[in-house]
Design a protein around this motif. Structure first.
Motif, short mmCIF file in Angstrom:
data_model
loop_
_atom_site.label_atom_id
_atom_site.label_comp_id
_atom_site.label_asym_id
_atom_site.label_seq_id
_atom_site.Cartn_x
_atom_site.Cartn_y
_atom_site.Cartn_z
N TYR A 1 0.83 -1.20 0.00
CA TYR A 1 0.00 0.00 0.00
C TYR A 1 0.88 1.27 0.00
O TYR A 1 2.01 1.25 0.47
N TYR B 1 0.12 5.05 1.64
CA TYR B 1 -0.74 5.93 2.41
C TYR B 1 -0.11 7.33 2.43
O TYR B 1 1.11 7.47 2.43
N LEU C 1 -4.39 9.80 8.01
CA LEU C 1 -3.86 8.79 7.10
C LEU C 1 -4.91 8.42 6.07
O LEU C 1 -6.03 8.01 6.42
N ILE D 1 -5.55 6.16 2.42
CA ILE D 1 -5.05 5.21 1.44
C ILE D 1 -4.96 5.88 0.07
O ILE D 1 -5.85 6.66 -0.32
N ILE E 1 -6.69 -1.03 -5.41
CA ILE E 1 -7.28 0.21 -4.91
C ILE E 1 -6.57 1.37 -5.57
O ILE E 1 -5.35 1.42 -5.59
N PHE F 1 3.65 6.93 3.45
CA PHE F 1 3.99 5.65 4.07
C PHE F 1 3.70 4.51 3.12
O PHE F 1 2.61 4.41 2.54
N VAL G 1 -5.42 -8.74 1.96
CA VAL G 1 -5.90 -7.37 1.81
C VAL G 1 -6.53 -6.79 3.06
O VAL G 1 -6.64 -5.58 3.17
N ASN G 2 -6.98 -7.60 4.00
CA ASN G 2 -7.71 -7.00 5.12
C ASN G 2 -7.10 -7.32 6.49
O ASN G 2 -7.74 -7.14 7.51
N THR G 3 -5.86 -7.75 6.49
CA THR G 3 -5.18 -8.00 7.76
C THR G 3 -4.31 -6.82 8.15
O THR G 3 -4.22 -5.83 7.41
N GLU G 4 -3.68 -6.93 9.29
CA GLU G 4 -2.88 -5.81 9.77
C GLU G 4 -1.75 -5.50 8.79
O GLU G 4 -1.18 -6.39 8.18
N ALA G 5 -1.48 -4.21 8.67
CA ALA G 5 -0.43 -3.75 7.78
C ALA G 5 0.82 -3.40 8.58
O ALA G 5 0.73 -2.93 9.71
N PHE G 6 1.95 -3.65 7.96
CA PHE G 6 3.24 -3.30 8.54
C PHE G 6 3.77 -2.09 7.76
O PHE G 6 3.84 -2.13 6.54
N PHE G 7 4.14 -1.06 8.50
CA PHE G 7 4.47 0.21 7.87
C PHE G 7 5.98 0.46 7.80
O PHE G 7 6.73 0.05 8.70
N GLY G 8 6.38 1.15 6.75
CA GLY G 8 7.72 1.68 6.67
C GLY G 8 7.85 2.92 7.55
O GLY G 8 6.89 3.35 8.19
N GLN G 9 9.04 3.50 7.55
CA GLN G 9 9.32 4.65 8.40
C GLN G 9 8.79 5.96 7.83
O GLN G 9 8.79 6.97 8.50
#
Lengths: 113, 112
Positions: B33, B35, B43, B45, B56, B90, B97-105
């Motif tokens: 993704y 964001y 935030l 999308i 999306i 981000f 597609v609908n589980t928790e997302a891990f974000f970059g810095q």
């Protein structure tokens, strides 16, 4: 469609006091619910999540949240605030058939020594 | 080991320029993704890719174009930068597609 409302853009608590951050959601399907924390100049880190099963969910750093379907709420709590808890907190929702996380507007938590 | 990494972390550029932000994840996730976080920390999308396919594409100006060369990479190219594009961008990834997302810095983009 899904949406999240976080009550209170800024919450201040004293060190050692209870932390309560409120989140209400709207979802046409059974929701998956998440709390994230963002420290200054950093990315988002997952605190905890609810998908199915036990409605009281425990996360990292002593935080927990309870899914209450009747109240469409997923409030975040911590019994005793620590200075290191000062950050921005985001509640998010997704669910079956959803292609994204929808975030609330965030709540900034300040901890007063 | 950085799970989701973005480069650059900071980007300052003049109006009208074209710039790219790169993102890589080593988690083996199928979904990535972009964001945008505005000055009020909201935030939103922008794009989502699942197995390299765009799933999306929110209401984003055509000046923004994502590219996913493989499942581990999702880049964002921005043409003709405008002042209003200043924000933190981000990259994130998730198993589905609908589980928790891990974000970059994040990449803090400043257009001057």
């Amino acid at each position: 469609a899904q949406s999240v409302t976080q009550l209170g853009s800024h919450v201040s608590v004293s060190e050692g006091a209870l932390v309560l951050l409120r989140c209400n959601y709207s979802s046409s399907v059974p929701p998956y619910l998440f709390w994230y924390v963002q420290y200054p100049n950093q990315g988002l880190q997952l605190l905890l999540k609810y998908t199915t099963g036990a409605t009281l969910v425990k996360g990292i750093n002593g935080f927990e949240a309870e899914f209450k379907k009747s109240e469409t709420s997923f409030h975040l709590t911590k019994p005793s605030a620590h200075m290191s808890d000062a950050a921005e907190y985001f509640c998010a929702v997704s669910g079956a058939g959803s292609y994204q996380l929808t975030f609330g507007k965030g709540t900034k938590l300040s901890v007063i020594p | 080991d950085t799970a989701v990494s973005q480069t650059p972390k900071y980007l300052v550029t003049q109006m009208g320029n074209d710039k790219s932000i790169k993102c890589e994840q080593n988690l083996g996730h199928d979904t990535m993704y972009w964001y945008k976080q505005d000055s009020k920390k909201f935030l939103k999308i922008m794009f989502s890719y699942n197995n390299k396919e765009l799933i999306i594409n929110e209401t984003v100006p055509n000046r923004f174009s994502p590219k996913s060369p493989d499942k581990a990479h999702l880049n964002l190219h921005i043409n003709s930068l405008e002042l209003g594009d200043s924000a933190v961008y981000f990259c994130a990834s998730s198993t589905t597609v609908n589980t928790e997302a891990f974000f970059g810095q994040g990449t803090r983009l400043t257009v001057v």
